[in-house]
Design a protein around this motif. Structure first.
Motif, mmCIF file in Angstrom:
data_model
loop_
_atom_site.group_PDB
_atom_site.id
_atom_site.type_symbol
_atom_site.label_atom_id
_atom_site.label_comp_id
_atom_site.label_asym_id
_atom_site.label_seq_id
_atom_site.Cartn_x
_atom_site.Cartn_y
_atom_site.Cartn_z
ATOM 1 N N GLY A 142 0.798 -1.216 0.000
ATOM 2 C CA GLY A 142 0.000 0.000 0.000
ATOM 3 C C GLY A 142 0.828 1.261 0.000
ATOM 4 N N ARG A 143 2.139 1.130 0.015
ATOM 5 C CA ARG A 143 3.004 2.310 0.111
ATOM 6 C C ARG A 143 2.984 3.142 -1.159
ATOM 7 N NH1 ARG A 143 9.395 2.518 1.975
ATOM 8 N NH2 ARG A 143 9.302 4.681 2.693
ATOM 9 N N ARG B 56 11.864 2.162 -1.781
ATOM 10 C CA ARG B 56 12.632 1.248 -2.616
ATOM 11 C C ARG B 56 12.521 1.620 -4.088
ATOM 12 N NH1 ARG B 56 11.502 -5.023 -1.596
ATOM 13 N NH2 ARG B 56 11.806 -4.251 0.523
ATOM 14 N N ALA B 57 11.334 2.009 -4.516
ATOM 15 C CA ALA B 57 11.156 2.394 -5.920
ATOM 16 C C ALA B 57 11.919 3.674 -6.238
ATOM 17 C CB ALA B 57 9.675 2.576 -6.239
ATOM 18 N N ALA B 58 11.968 4.602 -5.275
ATOM 19 C CA ALA B 58 12.696 5.854 -5.501
ATOM 20 C C ALA B 58 14.199 5.615 -5.600
ATOM 21 C CB ALA B 58 12.394 6.841 -4.383
ATOM 22 N N ARG B 59 14.695 4.652 -4.831
ATOM 23 C CA ARG B 59 16.128 4.353 -4.833
ATOM 24 C C ARG B 59 16.549 3.530 -6.040
ATOM 25 N NH1 ARG B 59 14.923 2.644 0.479
ATOM 26 N NH2 ARG B 59 15.413 0.508 -0.150
ATOM 27 N N GLY B 60 15.598 2.832 -6.672
ATOM 28 C CA GLY B 60 15.935 1.904 -7.742
ATOM 29 C C GLY B 60 16.295 0.562 -7.150
ATOM 30 N N VAL C 244 -3.838 -3.075 -7.605
ATOM 31 C CA VAL C 244 -3.376 -3.012 -6.215
ATOM 32 C C VAL C 244 -4.382 -2.258 -5.350
ATOM 33 C CG1 VAL C 244 -1.577 -2.104 -4.698
ATOM 34 C CG2 VAL C 244 -0.941 -3.257 -6.825
ATOM 35 N N ARG C 245 -4.956 -1.167 -5.880
ATOM 36 C CA ARG C 245 -5.955 -0.426 -5.107
ATOM 37 C C ARG C 245 -7.198 -1.281 -4.856
ATOM 38 N NH1 ARG C 245 -4.338 3.770 -8.959
ATOM 39 N NH2 ARG C 245 -2.907 5.206 -7.879
ATOM 40 N N ALA C 246 -7.591 -2.066 -5.844
ATOM 41 C CA ALA C 246 -8.747 -2.942 -5.659
ATOM 42 C C ALA C 246 -8.453 -4.009 -4.599
ATOM 43 C CB ALA C 246 -9.126 -3.599 -6.983
ATOM 44 N N LEU C 247 -7.238 -4.535 -4.606
ATOM 45 C CA LEU C 247 -6.865 -5.521 -3.585
ATOM 46 C C LEU C 247 -6.813 -4.880 -2.203
ATOM 47 C CD1 LEU C 247 -4.077 -7.347 -5.611
ATOM 48 C CD2 LEU C 247 -6.288 -8.326 -4.944
ATOM 49 N N LEU D 16 -3.267 -4.344 3.307
ATOM 50 C CA LEU D 16 -3.002 -5.015 2.041
ATOM 51 C C LEU D 16 -1.905 -6.064 2.209
ATOM 52 C CD1 LEU D 16 -3.262 -5.363 -1.010
ATOM 53 C CD2 LEU D 16 -1.806 -3.350 -1.301
ATOM 54 N N ALA D 17 -0.856 -5.737 2.955
ATOM 55 C CA ALA D 17 0.225 -6.703 3.167
ATOM 56 C C ALA D 17 -0.278 -7.946 3.876
ATOM 57 C CB ALA D 17 1.355 -6.054 3.965
ATOM 58 N N GLN D 18 -1.129 -7.774 4.869
ATOM 59 C CA GLN D 18 -1.668 -8.932 5.588
ATOM 60 C C GLN D 18 -2.506 -9.817 4.678
ATOM 61 O OE1 GLN D 18 -3.637 -6.850 8.745
ATOM 62 N NE2 GLN D 18 -1.784 -6.688 9.997
ATOM 63 N N LEU D 19 -3.288 -9.202 3.799
ATOM 64 C CA LEU D 19 -4.058 -9.990 2.837
ATOM 65 C C LEU D 19 -3.123 -10.759 1.909
ATOM 66 C CD1 LEU D 19 -6.761 -10.753 1.440
ATOM 67 C CD2 LEU D 19 -6.436 -8.735 -0.012
#
Length: 349
Positions: A238-239, A249-253, A269-272, A283-286
């Protein structure tokens, strides 16, 4: 020296790894991320000790985890020596070799020279005379399987590993490995593939394996499955629902690439996330509960950057059971998102 919580085995469920005698916690601690030299050692120590106090006995590494390569094993070695030495036989330490580790022709792949040299180096960094589980980290098309698996047998026969397994081998390569292992008198115990709601390749029929999926092959052969990246490198936390946070992590590559965060993927991802909220979960727990829904999955590997994050993820085991309507809703959005980083060098071969 750490004094372990006497109630550490009171709550976390353990699952049997296939037809072996090995039990693993439903959630294991992976040290791929958040365990390099740039991460504060006391924070790394706190996460490992808290995980053990919560009943997580399985700590998963590879020779090249860091950065730099080897740093994660060195860090855990310090924690073992300082805090967990009396509990060594309660721990299951796993490591791997297969990807790039040092320069030159002997620092990567599946050769006997590389695998056994790497294992010896891993043992030195960890400060132990054996690991409990040693993996061939990837299929190497340039080396005969007889040589790769023969090295695994040597690891067991020499006492340097208690069990051995393979990681990221496709269904048909797993079948081949099982056949070669049988000829060598070697037992493979665990397969470690990537698996998440956005990376479902292990469910896919493999025409070269008689249309059996990797899960079918693993289950039929009696191997356990320890799945990694169940949160899709962070996409299922959800981040990233509202952009790419600074310092993420995405910003760092690296393992989470910006090109994975397409509008189409983020819509799923939003639907999940909405389904998770309806169930009273993050979301992570699911995502964790979903990965564990199949009995052929023994354990999910999760990293943690803090004790709080680890506790939040462990709470996935206390959530409501997934119902058939839940799974139907999830299936609409648990789609291949093109995030399998390892396919070109493993599962596609």
């Amino acid at each position: 020296m750490h004094v372990a919580d006497p109630q550490r085995y009171g709550a976390l469920p353990f699952r049997r790894a296939g037809r072996s005698g090995l039990d693993l916690p439903a959630i294991s601690l992976g040290l791929w991320q958040n365990f390099g030299d740039a991460d504060p050692h006391e924070r790394r120590r706190d996460v490992v000790l808290h995980a053990f106090d919560r009943g997580i006995t399985h700590l998963d590494l590879a020779n090249n985890y860091g950065p730099p390569p080897g740093a994660a094993e060195e860090a855990l070695g310090r924690i073992l020596a300082r805090d967990l030495r009396p509990y060594r036989d309660e721990l299951l330490l796993s490591t791997k070799a297969g990807y790039d580790m040092w320069p030159g022709p002997y620092g990567s792949g599946g050769s006997r020279k590389y695998l056994l040299a790497s294992l010896d180096q891993s043992l030195a960094r960890l400060g132990t005379d054996h690991v409990d589980l040693f993996y061939s980290h990837r299929f190497d098309p340039t080396t005969p399987l007889e040589e790769t698996l023969g090295a695994l047998r040597t690891a067991v026969d020499s006492g340097r590993a208690r069990y051995v397994g393979i990681s990221s081998y496709s269904a048909h390569r797993t079948q081949q490995a099982l056949a070669v292992a049988a000829d060598l008198g070697l037992t493979l115990t665990v397969h470690q593939p990537a698996y998440s709601m956005l990376n479902r390749w292990i469910e896919r029929p493999d025409p070269m394996a008689g249309d059996r999926s990797l899960l079918d092959v693993v289950g039929g052969a009696g191997l356990g499955a320890v799945v990694f990246s169940p949160l899709a490198q962070g996409m299922l936390t959800g981040r990233y629902l509202d952009g790419i946070p600074a310092g993420s992590r995405a910003a760092r590559g690296g393992s989470l690439r910006r090109e994975f965060l397409t509008e189409e993927n983020l819509a799923h991802v939003r639907a999940l996330a909405a389904i998770a909220a309806d169930r009273g979960q993050t979301l992570a727990q699911l995502a964790i509960a979903w990965a564990l829904r199949d009995p052929r999955v023994t354990s999910v590997l999760l990293g943690a950057s803090s004790v709080g994050q680890l506790d939040e993820n462990l709470a996935a085991l206390d959530g409501p059971a997934l119902t058939a309507p839940d799974l139907d809703r999830i299936d609409e959005h648990a789609v291949e998102a093109g995030v399998n980083l390892w396919a070109a060098r493993s599962s596609d071969l």
